[in-house]
Design a protein around this motif. Structure first.
Motif, PDB file in Angstrom:
ATOM      1  N   ASN A 167      -0.465   8.814  24.079  1.00 56.13           N
ATOM      2  CA  ASN A 167       0.996   8.883  24.215  1.00 56.13           C
ATOM      3  C   ASN A 167       1.673   9.693  23.120  1.00 56.13           C
ATOM      4  O   ASN A 167       2.701  10.311  23.344  1.00 56.13           O
ATOM      5  CB  ASN A 167       1.538   7.450  24.119  1.00 56.13           C
ATOM      6  N   HIS A 173       6.296  12.704  28.517  1.00 53.46           N
ATOM      7  CA  HIS A 173       6.560  11.326  28.980  1.00 53.46           C
ATOM      8  C   HIS A 173       7.669  10.653  28.171  1.00 53.46           C
ATOM      9  O   HIS A 173       8.277   9.701  28.625  1.00 53.46           O
ATOM     10  CB  HIS A 173       5.267  10.501  29.001  1.00 53.46           C
ATOM     11  N   HIS A 178      10.571   7.002  28.262  1.00 58.41           N
ATOM     12  CA  HIS A 178      11.272   6.379  27.126  1.00 58.41           C
ATOM     13  C   HIS A 178      12.723   6.822  26.967  1.00 58.41           C
ATOM     14  O   HIS A 178      13.398   6.396  26.025  1.00 58.41           O
ATOM     15  CB  HIS A 178      10.496   6.644  25.835  1.00 58.41           C
ATOM     16  N   ASP A 282       5.531   1.658  29.234  1.00 53.33           N
ATOM     17  CA  ASP A 282       4.306   2.411  29.517  1.00 53.33           C
ATOM     18  C   ASP A 282       3.262   1.594  30.287  1.00 53.33           C
ATOM     19  O   ASP A 282       2.318   2.165  30.839  1.00 53.33           O
ATOM     20  CB  ASP A 282       3.631   2.819  28.191  1.00 53.33           C
TER      21      ASP A 282
HETATM   22 FE   LIG Z   1       4.808   5.885  25.639  1.00 52.53          FE
END
Ligand SMILES: [Fe+2]
Ligand code: FES
Length: 315
Positions: A167, A173, A178, A282
């Motif tokens: 991540n 992402h 987020h 996540d």
């Molecule tokens: Fe994440």
């Protein structure tokens, strides 16, 4: 052509990599205390000797196989099996059999190197039984009165450490999972066992927008330090230890630099709550994703391929 992984293997790499992995926190193990653990698909026992040293053994006694975590007792620096009272010293060697004249040379239990740093007890996992090849750093902020006492959060997740730690380089992402206002440019560097990333964010915060910088240092696969600055200085010690080939035991320790200021304490609480929520955003992705050996990456994805190259030294 199908793009899914073969059903027998969820991961195209070794799921039990070499490295330091958290097995407990210092505050959870008093002298004389013994705990049963399951990590790396093995049954283990962790204990603290009366002198204060944390030790990790295989759970089953080499004599007749009793599990030392069911009735075993810490005796000084040794651990005593409940079944016939054989005792094993810190190196796992049997040093006492109350009813034998001679101790068999094979009366040895499997042990793992352990270090205790930053309030964390870590084991060295090495597939071929080798000694540690790097050290875990001391973090000066842990125990410093300007920083809050680390708050620990715990999740059991059907995912591997790689899916979770990757991540930090998966810059796209951050926007879609987020809620960062743009895709934060992320730089990565590697130095032997250390992987370092730096990302710059713009986020919505109470009362407007704010900038933040996120620095991530991976010390091997099991110990990740995240430093967030901008709004309020925050540190996460992220640890994910494989339970078995499917599941990981994830524990994060959060500390915030409040310098004893109560107004900052409220902000610290809000920041930790938000970071926990961000992590939970996540989880559905991780628990249900496939892990491709060669994902189809694009030029905006960030240094994911470099991360994979770095981790291959442990897997
Ligand atoms: Fe994440
Ligand atoms: S099984 Fe442990 S002492 Fe016999």
């Amino acid at each position: 052509m199908s793009t899914t992984m073969p059903s027998e293997s969820r991961y195209p790499f070794n799921v039990y990599p070499n490295g330091w992995f958290r097995v407990a926190f210092t505050e959870d193990l008093d002298p004389g205390e013994l705990k049963r653990l399951e990590y790396f698909g093995k049954k283990l026992v962790l204990f603290r000797s009366q002198g204060g040293t944390a030790r990790l053994f295989d759970a089953h006694c080499p004599h007749m196989g009793a599990h030392l975590g069911f009735g075993g007792e810490v005796v000084g620096e040794s651990l005593r099996c409940p079944f016939h009272h054989w005792e094993f010293d810190g190196d796992g060697k049997c040093n006492k059999i109350p009813y034998a004249k001679k101790i068999p040379s094979k009366a040895v239990i499997g042990t793992y190197p352990v270090v205790e740093k930053n309030g964390v007890i870590l084991m060295w996992h090495d597939r071929s039984g080798g000694e540690p090849t790097f050290e875990i750093p001391d973090l000066p902020e842990i125990g410093d009165s300007a920083w809050t006492r680390p708050e620990i959060a715990h999740w059991e997740i059907r995912a591997n450490w790689l899916d979770m730690n990757e991540n930090c380089v998966d810059q796209a992402h951050f926007k879609y999972i987020h809620g960062t206002l743009s895709i934060p440019p992320t730089e990565a560097k590697t130095e032997g066992h250390i992987h370092r990333t730096e990302s710059h964010f713009r986020m919505t915060i109470p009362g407007g927008e704010g900038d933040a910088t996120l620095l991530t240092l991976d010390h091997g696969p099991g110990f990740q330090i995240v430093r967030i600055s901008g709004l309020i200085d925050t540190i996460l010690m992220n640890t994910a230890t494989p339970i078995d080939e499917e599941r990981s035991d994830v524990r994060f320790a959060y500390t915030v630099k409040t310098e004893g200021d109560t107004r900052k304490t409220h902000l610290a609480e809000a920041v930790i709550k938000d970071l926990k929520q961000q992590f939970e955003n996540d989880i559905d992705i991780w628990e249900n994703k496939a892990c491709f050996k060669r994902p189809v990456l694009c030029d905006g994805d960030g240094p994911v391929a470099n991360y994979r190259k770095w981790y291959s030294q442990f897997a």
